[in-house]
Design an enzyme around this catalytic site. Structure first.
Site, PDB file in Angstrom:
ATOM      1  N   LYS A 143       0.843  -1.195   0.000  1.00 46.19           N
ATOM      2  CA  LYS A 143       0.000   0.000   0.000  1.00 46.19           C
ATOM      3  C   LYS A 143       0.881   1.250   0.000  1.00 46.19           C
ATOM      4  O   LYS A 143       1.861   1.327   0.766  1.00 46.19           O
ATOM      5  CB  LYS A 143      -0.910   0.011   1.224  1.00 46.19           C
ATOM      6  CG  LYS A 143      -1.944  -1.106   1.232  1.00 46.19           C
ATOM      7  CD  LYS A 143      -3.046  -0.842   0.228  1.00 46.19           C
ATOM      8  CE  LYS A 143      -4.199  -1.834   0.400  1.00 46.19           C
ATOM      9  NZ  LYS A 143      -5.273  -1.602  -0.580  1.00 46.19           N
ATOM     10  N   GLU A 200      -2.198  -0.543  -8.650  1.00 44.86           N
ATOM     11  CA  GLU A 200      -3.645  -0.553  -8.528  1.00 44.86           C
ATOM     12  C   GLU A 200      -4.151   0.866  -8.293  1.00 44.86           C
ATOM     13  O   GLU A 200      -3.597   1.595  -7.453  1.00 44.86           O
ATOM     14  CB  GLU A 200      -4.001  -1.404  -7.297  1.00 44.86           C
ATOM     15  CG  GLU A 200      -4.988  -2.497  -7.572  1.00 44.86           C
ATOM     16  CD  GLU A 200      -5.331  -3.258  -6.317  1.00 44.86           C
ATOM     17  OE1 GLU A 200      -6.385  -3.009  -5.743  1.00 44.86           O
ATOM     18  OE2 GLU A 200      -4.525  -4.110  -5.916  1.00 44.86           O
ATOM     19  N   LYS A 230     -14.208  -7.443  -7.370  1.00 49.05           N
ATOM     20  CA  LYS A 230     -14.511  -7.705  -5.952  1.00 49.05           C
ATOM     21  C   LYS A 230     -16.018  -7.881  -5.827  1.00 49.05           C
ATOM     22  O   LYS A 230     -16.777  -7.047  -6.331  1.00 49.05           O
ATOM     23  CB  LYS A 230     -14.065  -6.536  -5.067  1.00 49.05           C
ATOM     24  CG  LYS A 230     -12.571  -6.429  -4.891  1.00 49.05           C
ATOM     25  CD  LYS A 230     -12.220  -5.233  -4.014  1.00 49.05           C
ATOM     26  CE  LYS A 230     -10.714  -5.096  -3.893  1.00 49.05           C
ATOM     27  NZ  LYS A 230     -10.329  -3.754  -3.402  1.00 49.05           N
ATOM     28  N   ASP A 264      -9.320  -0.611  -9.875  1.00 49.60           N
ATOM     29  CA  ASP A 264     -10.041  -1.222  -8.751  1.00 49.60           C
ATOM     30  C   ASP A 264     -11.279  -0.381  -8.407  1.00 49.60           C
ATOM     31  O   ASP A 264     -12.377  -0.678  -8.865  1.00 49.60           O
ATOM     32  CB  ASP A 264      -9.103  -1.384  -7.542  1.00 49.60           C
ATOM     33  CG  ASP A 264      -9.795  -2.058  -6.366  1.00 49.60           C
ATOM     34  OD1 ASP A 264     -10.916  -2.551  -6.534  1.00 49.60           O
ATOM     35  OD2 ASP A 264      -9.206  -2.105  -5.256  1.00 49.60           O
ATOM     36  N   ASP A 288      -0.542  -0.582  -4.478  1.00 47.97           N
ATOM     37  CA  ASP A 288      -1.914  -0.063  -4.513  1.00 47.97           C
ATOM     38  C   ASP A 288      -1.931   1.339  -3.937  1.00 47.97           C
ATOM     39  O   ASP A 288      -1.653   1.523  -2.751  1.00 47.97           O
ATOM     40  CB  ASP A 288      -2.838  -0.992  -3.710  1.00 47.97           C
ATOM     41  CG  ASP A 288      -4.306  -0.630  -3.888  1.00 47.97           C
ATOM     42  OD1 ASP A 288      -4.607   0.407  -4.525  1.00 47.97           O
ATOM     43  OD2 ASP A 288      -5.164  -1.394  -3.391  1.00 47.97           O
TER      44      ASP A 288
HETATM   45 MG    MG Z   1      -7.241  -1.882  -4.289  1.00 52.02          MG
END
Ligand code: MG
Length: 365
Positions: A162, A218, A267, A243, A190
């Site tokens: 992240k 991402e 997702k 995403d 991400d």
């Molecule tokens: Mg993500």
């Protein structure tokens, strides 16, 4: 198999360490559980995490959508009228994708039980096991390097790092992580919408020039900025995965038709369950765009449903289903076996969930 009752409850599962992204910081998984009861005694299980920062779905909103909109239209319905029942869920309320996903997966669970077949076989049956990455939360470069070393020690060979919180540090963060784990470990990052398009190109190209070997990035830019994402996709060396920009099958088709991203992240909580996830996967097959399957901070029931899809479809080539691995314990009985990076789908009918440890599920009135 007629639906007689839909019961709602909550579970709380502590995380090993706090989960931190550019959008939020969280200490435990606090999910809504859906049980669909039938006249045969079969129970279908579903789960939804309240991820307000991403989906807008709070716990109260999930409960309200299921109780006040979806459940009313399902009581008395026959699970065998499957397509019709799945469409009823999607049409019963706008948005509220997490609530729809929880009910949708419980229905797939029941349909699989009805015909004695595991959901992954019902959906395609490409493979029995998959390998997931694990998330490294955004912190100081030193702390992230330590967390990355821990993950590699636990056997992970792919890290999802992240970035984006205090973005001046992002290149330094990646340098520290890469140095800690060596060249052989796969690193994807991400940014959770944190960068402007120009910042993204600058940061990503600097990372490549430093030899950091980033597999893909991402969601570098804000969710609504499809043009900005297309700019990053065209201008940066690093492949881009959409995403937060892709909730519905329509979003996915638009992104792919524009060439705004190289990869799509599916997702269940964004698209409203397996019913729509299958459409995204099919569209991606047509466009030749590989997909990642991801999860929010979720316990094992809803991640299990994502595992079934991942094991069904070959177009899903990247696996980010680390929810259970981030939890300190697993109160869900049955379902897929999560052994650190290795996930093996259950061969029991439906989702293979047998229930929840006694005392862990708190039913709502
Ligand atoms: Mg993500």
């Amino acid at each position: 198999m007629k639906i007689t009752q839909i019961r709602l409850g909550t579970i709380s599962v502590p995380l090993r360490v706090p989960f931190k992204t550019a959008l939020r910081s969280v200490d435990s998984v606090e999910d809504v559980i859906v049980e669909i009861h039938t006249d045969t005694g079969a129970v279908g299980y579903g789960e939804a995490p309240p991820t307000g920062a991403v989906t807008g779905d709070t716990a109260g909103a999930i409960v309200g959508a299921v109780r006040d909109h979806i459940a009313k239209r399902l009581i008395g319905r026959d699970v065998d009228e499957f397509e019709d029942v799945l469409q009823t869920v999607q049409a019963s309320v706008v948005r509220n994708t997490s609530a729809k996903a929880a009910v949708d997966m419980a229905l797939w669970d029941l349909y699989g039980q009805l015909y004695h077949i595991p959901v992954y076989k019902l959906l395609g049956g490409a493979r029995k096991s998959i390998v997931t990455d694990i998330t490294i939360s955004v912190n100081s470069p030193e702390e992230m390097a330590r967390d990355a070393e821990d993950a590699v020690r636990r056997g992970y060979d792919c890290l999802k790092v992240k970035v984006g919180a205090n973005k001046a540090l992002d290149v330094e963060r990646l340098l520290a992580v890469r140095q800690a784990v060596g060249k052989k470990i796969c690193i994807r990052i991400d940014a959770n919408q944190a960068w402007t398009p120009k910042e993204a190109v600058r940061i990503l190209n600097r990372m490549q020039e430093r030899g950091l070997g980033i597999e893909f990035v991402e969601q570098p830019v804000p969710a609504h900025d499809f043009e900005g994402m297309k700019y990053v996709t065209e201008q940066s060396y690093v492949p881009v995965l959409a995403d937060e920009s892709v909730f519905s099958p329509q979003d996915a088709v638009k992104i792919m038709a524009m060439g705004a991203a190289d990869l799509i992240n599916i997702k269940l909580m964004k698209c409203g369950g397996l019913y729509n996830a299958l459409k995204i996967a099919a569209a991606a097959e047509i466009y030749g765009v590989e997909c990642m399957i991801g999860c929010m901070l979720e316990a094992k029931i809803s991640v299990n449903a994502a595992v079934e899809l991942a094991c069904a479809k070959k177009i899903i080539t990247k696996i980010d289903l680390d929810g259970p691995a981030l939890c300190r314990e697993d109160p869900i009985l049955g379902g897929a076996v999560f052994d650190e990076k290795q996930i093996t789908v259950s061969d029991e009918p439906g989702l293979g969930i047998r229930g929840i440890e006694p005392g862990r599920l708190v039913y709502l009135p």
